[in-house]
Design a protein around this motif. Structure first.
Motif, PDB file in Angstrom:
ATOM      1  N   GLN A 206      68.105  18.889  39.129  1.00 19.02           N
ATOM      2  CA  GLN A 206      67.834  19.965  38.165  1.00 19.02           C
ATOM      3  C   GLN A 206      69.125  20.461  37.498  1.00 19.02           C
ATOM      4  O   GLN A 206      69.498  21.629  37.637  1.00 19.02           O
TER       5      GLN A 206
ATOM      6  N   ARG B  57      69.233  23.776  35.585  1.00 15.49           N
ATOM      7  CA  ARG B  57      69.113  25.000  36.381  1.00 15.49           C
ATOM      8  C   ARG B  57      70.429  25.358  37.089  1.00 15.49           C
ATOM      9  O   ARG B  57      70.710  26.544  37.297  1.00 15.49           O
ATOM     10  N   TYR B  58      71.217  24.348  37.453  1.00 16.89           N
ATOM     11  CA  TYR B  58      72.370  24.609  38.307  1.00 16.89           C
ATOM     12  C   TYR B  58      73.733  24.401  37.659  1.00 16.89           C
ATOM     13  O   TYR B  58      74.738  24.783  38.244  1.00 16.89           O
TER      14      TYR B  58
END
Length: 146
Positions: A49, A52-53
Motif C-alpha cells: 500500500q 497509504r504509507y
C-alpha cells in the motif's frame, strides 16, 4: 555517493516489492533488498500500500518503529558485512551469530549498535565513530574493550 531523500528511499522498497510481485527482473541491490523484505513479513501489507504509507511519519516518542529505517539499516549492515567495513564488523557479526544461534537476531544486535553510533553522532554533531559501534558490539558479546 548515493544519498537518497526519504521519499526516494521509501520508493525503492515499494518498487522492489512491486517488481518482485510482477515477476520483473531485479537489480543486484533489489535482490539483496528482497531477501531482507522476505525476512520481515510484518511489513508486507505496508509494502502493498505505497499510497497509504509513503508519507507516514513514525514518532519514536510514541513507540512507533519506522519500518523504512529498520529495512534501510538492514541494507546498510548487509553492505558493511559484504565488504567488512568497518574492518572487523564481519568477525563480530559471526561471533554474535554463534552467541544468538540466529543470524537475524544477530543482525538486530548489530542494528542496535549501529543505531547507538548514529544517535551519538547526531547528538554531539560529530562524525560516526566506529569505536562506539565496536564497543557496543563487544559489550553484547561480553568481550573487553579494545
Amino acid at each position: 555517493m548515493f544519498n537518497p531523500t526519504r521519499d526516494q528511499a521509501r520508493q525503492f522498497f515499494f518498487d522492489t516489492w512491486r517488481k518482485y510481485h510482477a515477476q520483473q527482473p531485479l537489480t543486484d541491490l533489489e535482490k539483496i533488498t528482497l531477501t531482507i523484505l522476505a525476512e520481515h513479513p510484518e511489513y508486507h501489507a505496508l509494502l502493498d500500500q505505497p499510497e497509504r504509507y509513503v508519507d507516514r511519519d513514525y514518532a519514536p516518542e510514541h513507540g512507533d518503529i519506522n519500518p523504512f529505517l529498520h529495512l534501510s539499516m538492514h541494507l546498510a549492515i548487509q553492505e558493511q558485512l559484504s565488504i567488512d567495513q568497518p574492518v572487523g564488523i564481519r568477525d563480530l557479526y559471526r561471533q554474535l551469530c554463534v552467541q544468538k544461534q540466529d543470524e537475524h537476531a544477530a543482525l538486530h544486535e548489530v542494528m542496535d549498535c549501529l543505531g547507538e553510533m548514529i544517535w551519538h553522532a547526531q547528538r554531539y554533531q560529530t562524525q560516526p565513530d566506529p569505536a562506539i559501534y565496536f564497543a557496543c558490539l563487544r559489550g553484547k558479546l561480553g568481550l573487553p574493550e579494545a
